[in-house]
Structures are given as C-alpha cells and as structure tokens.
Design a protein around this motif. Structure first.
Motif, PDB file in Angstrom:
ATOM      1  N   PHE A 188       0.825  -1.202   0.000  1.00 56.00           N
ATOM      2  CA  PHE A 188       0.000   0.000   0.000  1.00 56.00           C
ATOM      3  C   PHE A 188       0.862   1.257   0.000  1.00 56.00           C
ATOM      4  O   PHE A 188       0.588   2.234  -0.696  1.00 56.00           O
ATOM      5  N   PRO A 192      -0.154   3.402  -3.435  1.00 57.50           N
ATOM      6  CA  PRO A 192      -1.481   3.614  -2.835  1.00 57.50           C
ATOM      7  C   PRO A 192      -2.588   3.686  -3.879  1.00 57.50           C
ATOM      8  O   PRO A 192      -3.731   3.320  -3.600  1.00 57.50           O
ATOM      9  N   TYR A 195      -5.071   0.839  -4.483  1.00 60.08           N
ATOM     10  CA  TYR A 195      -6.130   0.608  -3.505  1.00 60.08           C
ATOM     11  C   TYR A 195      -7.232   1.651  -3.605  1.00 60.08           C
ATOM     12  O   TYR A 195      -8.409   1.328  -3.570  1.00 60.08           O
ATOM     13  N   LEU A 202      -8.093   2.258   3.179  1.00 58.04           N
ATOM     14  CA  LEU A 202      -6.756   1.763   3.461  1.00 58.04           C
ATOM     15  C   LEU A 202      -6.564   1.574   4.949  1.00 58.04           C
ATOM     16  O   LEU A 202      -7.148   2.304   5.743  1.00 58.04           O
ATOM     17  N   SER A 305      -5.386   8.060   2.638  1.00 62.39           N
ATOM     18  CA  SER A 305      -5.051   7.903   1.228  1.00 62.39           C
ATOM     19  C   SER A 305      -3.750   8.630   0.893  1.00 62.39           C
ATOM     20  O   SER A 305      -3.136   8.400  -0.133  1.00 62.39           O
TER      21      SER A 305
END
Ligand code: ADP
Ligand code: MG
Ligand code: ZN
Length: 620
Positions: A188, A192, A195, A202, A305
């Motif tokens: 992640f 990022p 996702y 997340l 995020s």
C-alpha cells in the motif's frame, strides 16, 4: 527530515547563504587584514645581555618605558623583525642614559608603531569573538530549555524521523505470519493508487503485540525499509510529560511532520504508556488521557489515502483502551510471538551472518537448548559466543563457544572467585546429581545435557541443564508431575546423604510451587477443582503472576492441594534416590572430581551402573 527543510518553506534565507557569508568574512580577515596587522615578535633577554649588546654596539634603538626596555638590534630583518625586550624594574640603573649616549644608541622615541589597522582588527576580532561566544552559549541554553520543562509544548525538534531505516524483511527471521500480514501495508505504501482506485479503505494502522525482544521494533523498521519510506518514531513514554498538554502537542507535531513527508510510517513504540484504558477513578492521569485523546483525534483526522501508516508496538495489549482498537484506528493486530524451533534457528543464522563461524555449526542443537528465548536473547547468545572466541584467541566461533554462550545467557558467567568449602562442594554435587538422577529414572522428563558445580554469577552454585529432544507445545499432566519430582530431587538428595537440608533448594521449591499452583488453578489438572480455572493471567506476554479469583475457602483448599502435590513428588524423589543410593554416591563422587559432566558422559556413566536411559518418551 529535520527543521532546516521546513524553514526553507517558510521563505527564510536558506542556511547555505549564512554559511557563505561567514566564509567570506573569514577569508577577508585572513588574506587581507591579518597580514597588515602582523605584530613584531619580541625576544626576552636578561638585563645583563642588553648591557653587553650595547657595549658591543649591536643596538640601534632603545625605547625605555616604565616596565621594560625594548631594543631594536642593528641587524634587524625587515621582513620578520625580531626585537628584544628586557625588564626594567628590578635594576635601577642610573647609568643607563650615559651608557646609551656613549654607544650612540637612539632612544626616547617609540620603536614599533602599531598601525591603525591593527587596532581595528583587534577590535573586530574581540567584538566578533565575544558575539560568537554569546551566540553559542545562547544556542546551548535554548536547546536545553527546549528539552526541559521550560519549553511547554515546543517539542518539534524532538520528533525523530529517519529517511531510511536500513532494515528489510530479510533482517527479520522467522515471524512469517507477521511478515505476511505486513506485506500488504508495504504494498500500500509503495502504490497507494492501486487501492484507492477500487475504493478500498486503506488500513490506518497496525498494532504489533508480543513479548519483549521478539522483534516488534525491528519489524516496524523493516516495513519502512521494504517500502522505502521515511520512518517517524516516538516511544510512548516520550509523550507523557509533567505538564498537561505537552504530550498532546507532541502528537500533533508528530502527525504534522508525518503528513508533510507522506508516504511514510509513524511508529509509536510502547504505546501502552499512553494507551492505557482511560478511567475516571480519582487520581487518573489527566496528561495521559489528553495525549491519548489527541492521538485518537489525529488518527481519525488524517486522510490515509495520503499514505501515512501508523504502526504501534506493545507487550501489554490487554491494558489498551478499547477506543484505540476499534476499526479505523489500529484495525490490524499483528502477533509477534516468541520464536519456535525453526524461528530460533533462523534468527541464530541471521545474526551469525555478521560473525565468522565454523562451517559445521549445529544450529539445531542451539535452537533446541533455547526454548522460550526471544530474538533479542538469541542475538545476545551469538554476540556472547563471538566475544568468547576473541577471548580464547580464536579466529572463528565454534560450537563450543556457542554452547558456552547459551549457558552464560541462561545461568550467568562462571564465577571462579567463589570458593566453596569441601563440604559445600559435596552438598552442591549431591544436590545436582539428585536432580539429574531423578530425571534419568523418570520417563516423562527431558534428557540431562549438562551437570556442573562451578558457581555462576547469577548466584547459582551449580546447575543441571535439561534440553528437550524436540520442541514441545503441550505439557502433559504426568510431565508436569515429573518436572516437580525432578525439582524436588535436589533437596531429596541432600536429605538422604547428609540428613540435613540447606537453602540451596529455594529456587527449586519456588518453581515447583508455581507449577503445582498452575496445575490446580489453571490447567484443571487436580481432582480438587477439576475442570475449573480460578486464576487469570494479568499480562499475556510479560509473565507476571495471575490474579486468583475464588472464595477464601477454595483458596485454602487450593493451598492444601498444592502442598499435597509437591509433597507427593518429594516423597517420590526420596524413594527413587534411596533405592539407587550407590549410583547416587558414585555419580556425586565423579561430579566432585570433574566439576562438569556432559549429557553424553552422564548417559555413559549411568549405563556403566546398569541404568539404561529410556528412549524418548511418547507424547501424552
Ligand atoms: P521488541 O521491540 O519486540 O521488544 P526488538 O525489535 O527491539 O524487540 O528486538 C531486539 C533485537 O532482537 C533486534 O534488534 C534484533 O537484533 C533481535 N531480534 C528480535 N527478533 C528478531 C527476529 N525475528 N529476527 C532477527 N532478529 C531479531
Ligand atoms: Mg521494542
Ligand atoms: Zn536445584
């Protein structure tokens, strides 16, 4: 990650400009002003030599002041002038004027004129120097105050960030489940976008829980290293300060810095220091509660995020506030438990990478002998073995040093300075052989791997080490009873052989009692309580004693039951040793003579005396 870069953002001059200005000034002083102001050198001479110089006609000029006479010789080097100087006060020479006139020495006028430049430069240097000293002193003081009580809330500089931790998952051996759970976080942090595109929320944080020294801090660093992101860390205790509100402002600062450097990892070590359940009992800790509230607010407030992941570590998960654990905060819980056999082997190998080792080291044997050791213990063992190799002037670590290191970590260094009397040595030998022999005569015990009567720094006068043949995860009832019997063997042997008992068994008694108590109150292994537990662990990972929860009457019964278990075992140990009295005596004699008996030697000695060690017992 320090403050300089953030200064730049606020529009101040970059620090480099200051450096350039300072450098320029220094250059100016050195290459332009200083040569102009060079002062002549003076050589001190005695008055008599001055008179001699005058007599010889070597003196061109003399300047007479109250305190001394300055002399310019005739052969003065104009590039590097050296003048002479002599004292005046001690000798009250009235003839000096006459003498000078006689030898045509010019006097009365100043010889060396210090120019105006000299004065200016010295002024500048003095002012500049004192200013610099003041500046430095001020800086030091203000730094001190920053970390002390005077800087309420101004703690930005304390927050600790590093660009890269230099650790990866390769540095963490074993702990495969933990690593697997954390790879998602690594992924992640690396991209990022993958996702957010799908709309997955997340993970904001993960809580690493496990006993001390199992590699929680190491894992957190490895996550940052794997994802190649900065690592901000702060220990829970650093949040908690004397003044209400300081911790909270640290939390604010920490998150502010982290968001500026996203993607990154924020690591809060020992989070239980702030994350304890908030209670409103009188005397509750206001400061801690505020800090915790701030932490909760920050965790809710920031947008994951952006790529800030919070990791926290604790070995007391049970005391944490429920609010910390709800989804959306630390929604992952990663268990970092004590390593099993394979894990221990892997950890030993990881740390052995940096140490010169024999090729045929048997890591299995070491791993077997260290059940219950944490990663930190194992690292310590490897290091200890390397130190021993150096002490023995070897260029490699061999199995011998490793085995010794295990002993040192478990039992302490050998303490040769403790001198036992002949009788005490005998008592200790009988005591240890008592343990070993009982262990050999019972079936559900672990094999003896070493018996020694060399005192250790830990205070033990001798010990018997037992090493399991294989990793065990369950403890059977018969095994528990046999263990208590082995523990009782030391005292039983003393009683049989000397007819009196010593304090040497206190540690054995303590362990036996603990085990017997656990059998009754926790494991449901006694007929008294049956399938009931009246004791609960207060701390899962720190191994403190539990709290008993039962009526007074039951407590009394429990005590009686414990007593009956341990005394049964003691009787059994007595019986076993009594029926093998000759073996006991002869083995004790061997131990007194040799001081150490290895597991193999012990088995051979027993065989000679007609006792064959049982093959490994079957599992209960
Ligand atoms: P914790 O934070 O869980 O108390 P640390 O992460 O500080 O423990 O570990 C202490 C040291 O022990 C580490 O620096 C590391 O050298 C060693 N260690 C612990 N666990 C492991 C492991 N699984 N693999 C390699 N080394 C380990
Ligand atoms: Mg730690
Ligand atoms: Zn003992």
């Amino acid at each position: 990650m320090d403050n300089k870069s953030s200064d730049k953002k606020k529009g101040r001059l970059p620090v480099i400009v200051y450096y350039i200005i300072i450098l320029a000034v220094v250059f100016l002083l050195w290459f332009w002003l200083v040569p102009r102001a060079s002062r002549p050198t003076y050589k001190e001479i005695p008055y008599s030599e001055f008179l001699a110089m005058v007599e010889k006609g070597e003196v061109a000029k003399a300047e007479i002041s109250n305190a001394y006479i300055t002399i310019e010789p005739k052969n003065l080097d104009s590039k590097k002038p050296v003048y002479y100087r002599t004292g005046m006060l001690q000798v009250n020479d009235d003839n000096i004027v006459k003498l000078l006139l006689e030898h045509e020495v010019e006097f009365g006028s100043p010889i060396v004129k210090t120019g105006i430049w000299t004065d200016i430069i010295y002024l500048v240097l003095m002012l500049g120097g004192s200013w610099l000293v003041l500046f430095i002193v001020f800086r030091i003081i203000s730094k001190r105050m920053n970390s002390g009580v005077l800087s309420i809330g101004k703690s930005t500089s304390k927050i600790y960030g590093e660009k890269s931790t230099g650790k990866t998952f390769d540095d963490v051996a074993g702990q495969d489940e933990a690593k697997m759970q954390l790879t998602e976080i690594v992924d992640f942090l690396e991209n990022p976008g993958k996702y957010t595109q799908i709309g997955a929320r997340l993970p904001k944080g993960a809580l690493l829980v496990g006993p001390p020294g199992t590699g929680k801090t190491l894992l957190a660093k490895a996550v940052a290293g794997e994802a190649k992101v900065p690592f901000f860390s702060l220990s829970g205790s650093e949040f908690v300060e004397m003044f209400v509100g300081v911790g909270a402002s640290r939390v604010r600062d920490l998150f502010k810095q982290a968001v500026e450097h996203a993607p990154c990892i924020v690591f809060i070590d020992e989070i239980d220091a702030i994350g304890k359940t908030r209670d409103t009992v009188l005397g509750g800790n206001d400061e801690r509660e505020q800090t915790l509230n701030q932490l909760l607010a920050e965790m809710d407030g920031f947008d994951s995020s952006k790529g800030v992941v919070i990791l926290a570590a604790t070995n007391r998960p049970e005391v944490l506030d429920k609010a910390l654990l709800r989804p959306g905060r630390f929604d992952r819980r990663v268990i970092v438990d004590l390593p099993d056999l394979e894990g221990r082997k892997a950890i030993l190998k990881v740390h052995a990478r940096g140490v010169k080792m024999d090729e045929n080291i048997d890591f299995d044997a070491i791993a077997l002998a260290t059940a219950g050791a944490s990663g930190a213990d194992l690292e310590n063992i490897i290091n200890e073995s390397a130190l021993r190799a150096v002490r023995a002037k070897k260029d490699k670590v061999s199995q011998k040093e490793l085995t010794e290191a295990v002993e040192v970590v478990i039992a302490g260094e050998e303490k040769k300075s403790t001198v036992l009397s002949e009788r005490e040595r005998k008592v200790v030998a009988y005591h240890e052989i008592g343990h070993a022999l009982v262990s050999a005569l019972l079936t559900h015990t672990e094999p003896v791997s070493k018996i020694t009567i060399i005192p250790r720094t830990s205070g033990a006068l001798g010990y018997t080490m037992q090493t399991p043949k294989e990793e065990k995860h369950l403890l059977g009832k018969q095994e528990a009873l046999d263990e208590i019997t082995v523990l009782a063997g030391g005292r039983a042997s003393e009683e049989i052989s000397f007819g009196e008992i010593t304090t040497g068994a206190s540690n054995d008694i303590e362990k036996a009692t603990q085990l017997a108590r656990a059998m009754v109150t926790r494991y449901g292994m006694s007929d008294l309580l049956g399938f009931v537990s009246v004791e609960s662990n207060r701390s899962l990972y720190l191994g403190d004693s539990g709290t008993t929860d039962c009526s007074d009457e039951t407590a009394r019964e429990i005590d009686a039951e414990i007593r009956s278990i341990t005394s049964e075992c003691y009787k059994k140990a007595l019986a076993l040793l009594e029926s093998n009295r000759e073996v006991l005596d002869s083995l004790a004699a061997v131990l007194i003579e040799r001081e150490n008996i290895s597991g193999k030697e012990f088995a051979d000695l027993l065989k000679e005396r007609g006792i064959d060690l049982e093959p490994p017992k079957t599992k209960d």
